[in-house]
Design a protein around this motif. Structure first.
Motif, PDB file in Angstrom:
ATOM      1  N   HIS A   1     -43.055  10.241  22.805  1.00  0.00           N
ATOM      2  CA  HIS A   1     -42.433  11.183  21.840  1.00  0.00           C
ATOM      3  C   HIS A   1     -41.589  12.365  23.337  1.00  0.00           C
TER       4      HIS A   1
ATOM      5  N   HIS B   1     -42.794  19.538  20.345  1.00  0.00           N
ATOM      6  CA  HIS B   1     -41.986  19.007  19.407  1.00  0.00           C
ATOM      7  C   HIS B   1     -40.811  20.164  19.663  1.00  0.00           C
TER       8      HIS B   1
ATOM      9  N   ALA C   1     -34.588  13.642  18.586  1.00  0.00           N
ATOM     10  CA  ALA C   1     -36.202  13.990  18.088  1.00  0.00           C
ATOM     11  C   ALA C   1     -35.012  15.913  17.842  1.00  0.00           C
TER      12      ALA C   1
END
Length: 81
Positions: free
Chosen positions: A26, A42, A67
């Motif tokens: 991630h 994020h 992303a």
């Protein structure tokens, strides 16, 4: 000496704001750290998660872009606000 020994001698130490990839793949922005863990978020926002310092590496531009595109697609489908 190059390779894993060098990596252990000089671990990656990201700064707040750096874009990194955790052990699960991630991409996240470093928000800070507490002890051996870093708080990541994020690139498009959302809830923070913790990642161990030894598991992080710098994110490539392609990973950051991927992303962001993924988040835009999720927003367009109404999956995230």
């Amino acid at each position: 000496m190059n390779g894993p020994e060098t990596a252990r001698e000089h671990p990656y130490d990201p700064e707040p704001g750096d874009m990194v990839v955790d052990a699960s793949g991630h991409v996240g922005r470093v928000m800070g750290h507490e002890g051996p863990n870093y708080q990541l978020r994020h690139p498009e926002g959302g809830r923070e998660w913790k990642a161990a310092s030894g598991t992080l590496r710098p994110a490539t531009q392609a990973e950051v872009l991927s992303a962001a595109v993924s988040a835009a697609n999720q927003r367009s489908r109404g999956e995230i606000p």
